[in-house]
Scaffold this active site. Structure first.
Site, PDB file in Angstrom:
ATOM      1  N   GLU A 157      53.895  40.512  37.830  1.00  0.00           N
ATOM      2  CA  GLU A 157      54.376  40.303  39.203  1.00  0.00           C
ATOM      3  C   GLU A 157      55.899  40.359  39.263  1.00  0.00           C
ATOM      4  O   GLU A 157      56.482  40.908  40.202  1.00  0.00           O
ATOM      5  CB  GLU A 157      53.904  38.946  39.724  1.00  0.00           C
ATOM      6  CG  GLU A 157      52.398  38.887  39.918  1.00  0.00           C
ATOM      7  CD  GLU A 157      51.936  37.445  40.023  1.00  0.00           C
ATOM      8  OE1 GLU A 157      51.988  36.892  41.117  1.00  0.00           O
ATOM      9  OE2 GLU A 157      51.537  36.874  38.993  1.00  0.00           O
TER      10      GLU A 157
ATOM     11  N   HIS B  95      41.349  55.847  44.881  1.00  0.00           N
ATOM     12  CA  HIS B  95      41.263  54.999  46.084  1.00  0.00           C
ATOM     13  C   HIS B  95      40.810  53.591  45.718  1.00  0.00           C
ATOM     14  O   HIS B  95      40.206  52.906  46.535  1.00  0.00           O
ATOM     15  CB  HIS B  95      40.303  55.588  47.126  1.00  0.00           C
ATOM     16  CG  HIS B  95      40.484  57.049  47.361  1.00  0.00           C
ATOM     17  ND1 HIS B  95      41.258  57.570  48.374  1.00  0.00           N
ATOM     18  CD2 HIS B  95      40.025  58.135  46.667  1.00  0.00           C
ATOM     19  CE1 HIS B  95      41.239  58.885  48.323  1.00  0.00           C
ATOM     20  NE2 HIS B  95      40.508  59.257  47.283  1.00  0.00           N
TER      21      HIS B  95
ATOM     22  N   LYS C  82      44.616  27.742  36.292  1.00  0.00           N
ATOM     23  CA  LYS C  82      45.323  29.000  36.518  1.00  0.00           C
ATOM     24  C   LYS C  82      46.033  29.534  35.279  1.00  0.00           C
ATOM     25  O   LYS C  82      46.592  28.793  34.479  1.00  0.00           O
ATOM     26  CB  LYS C  82      46.351  28.838  37.646  1.00  0.00           C
ATOM     27  CG  LYS C  82      45.762  28.812  39.047  1.00  0.00           C
ATOM     28  CD  LYS C  82      44.877  29.993  39.372  1.00  0.00           C
ATOM     29  CE  LYS C  82      45.654  31.219  39.760  1.00  0.00           C
ATOM     30  NZ  LYS C  82      46.292  31.106  41.058  1.00  0.00           N
TER      31      LYS C  82
ATOM     32  N   SER D 119      49.732  26.967  36.750  1.00  0.00           N
ATOM     33  CA  SER D 119      50.034  26.474  38.095  1.00  0.00           C
ATOM     34  C   SER D 119      50.327  24.985  37.997  1.00  0.00           C
ATOM     35  O   SER D 119      49.709  24.274  37.210  1.00  0.00           O
ATOM     36  CB  SER D 119      48.835  26.710  39.007  1.00  0.00           C
ATOM     37  OG  SER D 119      48.872  25.823  40.112  1.00  0.00           O
TER      38      SER D 119
END
Ligand code: ARG
Length: 466
Positions: free
Chosen positions: A297, A163, A290, A284
Site C-alpha cells: 500500500e 478485467h 489483522k 492493527s
C-alpha cells in the site's frame, strides 16, 4: 543579516545594493535547506573550475593550489556538518564563504567567469549521475527478487485474469515475470536519462559563456561528463534531463504501484495466492487478527507523489523566458524527492517480493474449470470448426453448466456430444487438464514450461546476474 554585504566580503552580490534584504524576503530567497546536499558536487565542480582557471592563466599555479587546499578544508568542515543555522542563501554562497574563511581574499578569485547559474546546473547533474547509478542498482535488486520468486512459481498454476475475472491458467512464474519486463524497460529509460544528464553546462557563465580561455573539454573529462552543452543560454536553463528523470520515476512508480496492487490482492483471504512475510506487514491497533501488507500500500501510495513531482516540474518550466530564471530554484525539491522516494521504496518492495511465498493450494482452490473454456474451443478448432463457431458452442456449454449448477468440467459426455460431434465420446475431457493447457502455449512468451524457463534465462541475462 541576509547574504549580501559585498563590502564585507560575506555575500555574492551586495555591491550594487544599499541596506539589507527585507526580513520577509530572506526565507523566500533561501534555498540552503533544499540544496545543502549538493555540497560534495559543489566542491567537486569548484575544484575542477579552480584547475581550469589556473590552466587558462587566470590564476597563478600557487593561487590554484591554495584554492584546491582550501576547498578540501571546506569539504572537511561540511562533512562534519555546519552545526546550527548559517546565514547563507544557498550552498554555493556557503561554500564560497567557508572558502574565504579558509584561505582569505584569494577565495574571491574562484568565481571568475562562473555564475551560480552554470554552477547549480553542473552540481545538479553531478548529483543526478550519482543517484541514477544507485537507482540502477536498486532496480536490478528488485529484478533479482522477482526472478527469485518466479523460480519458485514454475510448477504452481495460477488463474490468470483479465478485467479481474478469471481468464486462462498461467504458471505463477509467468505472473511474477510479467512485473519484471516493465522494470527492465524502466532500467533502459533511466540509462537514457543518464545520457541526457551527462552534458556539461560549466563554462556557460550566467548566460553568455566564459570570457576566459578555460578548457571545457578538460572540465568535461575531469567531471565525468559525456558531452559539452552547445549553447550557453540553453545550458543554464535546460532541465529537460530532470523532466525525463521525473517521468522515468513516475512510470517506474506506476509499475511499482501495479505490482503493489497485485501483491495486495493476491495476499487477501479471498485470493490467498501469495504470502507476504511478517517483516513487510503490520498489525492493527484495534483488530488483533489483522496482518496488513503495508509495504504494497505504501508503495502504491508513493507513486502519487512521483507523478506529482513530474507535474510540478513541467508546470514550473512552462512559460519561462529564455535563460536562467529564479523559478528554477524550485526544481531541486522535486528532483530530490523523486530520487529519495525511489530509494525508499525499491529496497522495501524488493525485500517483500524476495521473501514472499506462493501458496499453490489456494491457487488450486481458486481455479474454476471455466478457465479452460478456451482450450475446449481449441479442441473444436483442431477438429476443423471455425473459431467463431467454436466460441459460440463453448459459450452455450458454459450457459448450460450454469443452468445445471455444475462446473463446466462436470457436464456429462452426452451433453458435450449434443453440442458438437467433435466433443463427443469423452473428447471434451482433454480440455480439462491444467498442465496441458499451459503447455499448449509453447511459443516464445507463452506459458509452457520451456517458454517460461527461456523467459527466466533471458531475464537473468538481462539483469546481468547469476
Ligand atoms: N539557488 C539558486 C538556484 O537554486 C542558484 C542560482 C542562483 N542564480 C541567480 N542568478 N540568483 O537556482
Amino acid at each position: 543579516m541576509a547574504d549580501r554585504g559585498g563590502e564585507e566580503g560575506g555575500g555574492l552580490w551586495g555591491g550594487r545594493f544599499s541596506g539589507g534584504m527585507a526580513p520577509e524576503m530572506e526565507p523566500l530567497n533561501r534555498s540552503l535547506d533544499d540544496d545543502f546536499r549538493l555540497w560534495p558536487h559543489d566542491i567537486e565542480g569548484s575544484r575542477a573550475w579552480a584547475r581550469a582557471l589556473a590552466h587558462a592563466g587566470v590564476l597563478t599555479d600557487e593561487e590554484g593550489e591554495t584554492l584546491l587546499k582550501g576547498l578540501d578544508r571546506v569539504a572537511a568542515r561540511l562533512r562534519e556538518g555546519v552545526g546550527g543555522p548559517v546565514p547563507d542563501e544557498d550552498i554555493h554562497s556557503l561554500v564560497e564563504r567557508l572558502l574565504g574563511e579558509a584561505v582569505g581574499e584569494v577565495a574571491g578569485k574562484l568565481h571568475t567567469g562562473r555564475s551560480r547559474n552554470d554552477q547549480v546546473a553542473t552540481d545538479l547533474r553531478l548529483w543526478a549521475m550519482e543517484r541514477l547509478d544507485r537507482i540502477d542498482d536498486l532496480l536490478v535488486g528488485l529484478g533479482e527478487a522477482l526472478v527469485t520468486l518466479a523460480r519458485t512459481g514454475v510448477d504452481p498454476i495460477l488463474p490468470g485474469y483479465t478485467h479481474l475475472q478469471q481468464g486462462q491458467p498461467i504458471r505463477a512464474a509467468h505472473w511474477a515475470l510479467s512485473h519484471l519486463w516493465p522494470l527492465l524497460r524502466d532500467r533502459r529509460r533511466f540509462q537514457e536519462v543518464r545520457r541526457s544528464v551527462a552534458v556539461l553546462p560549466l563554462g556557460s557563465g550566467a548566460l553568455a559563456g566564459c570570457p576566459f580561455p578555460v578548457d571545457r573539454e578538460a572540465l568535461r573529462e575531469a567531471l565525468g561528463f559525456e558531452a559539452l552543452s552547445e549553447n550557453s543560454m540553453d545550458a543554464v536553463s535546460d532541465r529537460d534531463w530532470a523532466a525525463e528523470f521525473l517521468f522515468a520515476g513516475s512510470l517506474l512508480g506506476v509499475h511499482l504501484s501495479r505490482l503493489g496492487e497485485d501483491l495486495l490482492l493476491f495476499s487477501t483471504r479471498e485470493f490467498g495466492f501469495i504470502r507476504i512475510a511478517d517483516g513487510y506487514s503490520t498489525g492493527s491497533s484495534l483488530m488483533p487478527q489483522k496482518r496488513n501488507p503495508d509495504v504494497a500500500e505504501l508503495v502504491r501510495g508513493k507513486s502519487g507523489r512521483l507523478v506529482g513531482n513530474l507535474t510540478g516540474l513541467l508546470t514550473l518550466l512552462k512559460g519561462l523566458p529564455t535563460g536562467y530564471n529564479r523559478d528554477l530554484q524550485e526544481d531541486k525539491a522535486l528532483i530530490f524527492d523523486t530520487a529519495d522516494t525511489l530509494e525508499l521504496t525499491l529496497p522495501a518492495i524488493a525485500g517483500a517480493v524476495r521473501t514472499a511465498r506462493f501458496q499453490p493450494a489456494a491457487m488450486e482452490r481458486a481455479r474454476n474449470a471455466e478457465l479452460l473454456a478456451t482450450d475446449l474451443a481449441d479442441i473444436l478448432v483442431r477438429g476443423g470448426v471455425p473459431f467463431r463457431k467454436s466460441h459460440e458452442i463453448v459459450g452455450a456449454l458454459v450457459r448450460e453448466a450454469e443452468e445445471r449448477e455444475v462446473s463446466l468440467s462436470e457436464l456429462p459426455d452426452s451433453v458435450f456430444g449434443k453440442h458438437h460431434p467433435v466433443l463427443a465420446n469423452g473428447a471434451a475431457r482433454a480440455a480439462f487438464d491444467w498442465e496441458a493447457s499451459v503447455e499448449a502455449r509453447a511459443i516464445p512468451g507463452g506459458t509452457a514450461r520451456a517458454s517460461v524457463e527461456a523467459q527466466l534465462e533471458e531475464a537473468t541475462r538481462r539483469l546481468g546476474v547469476g
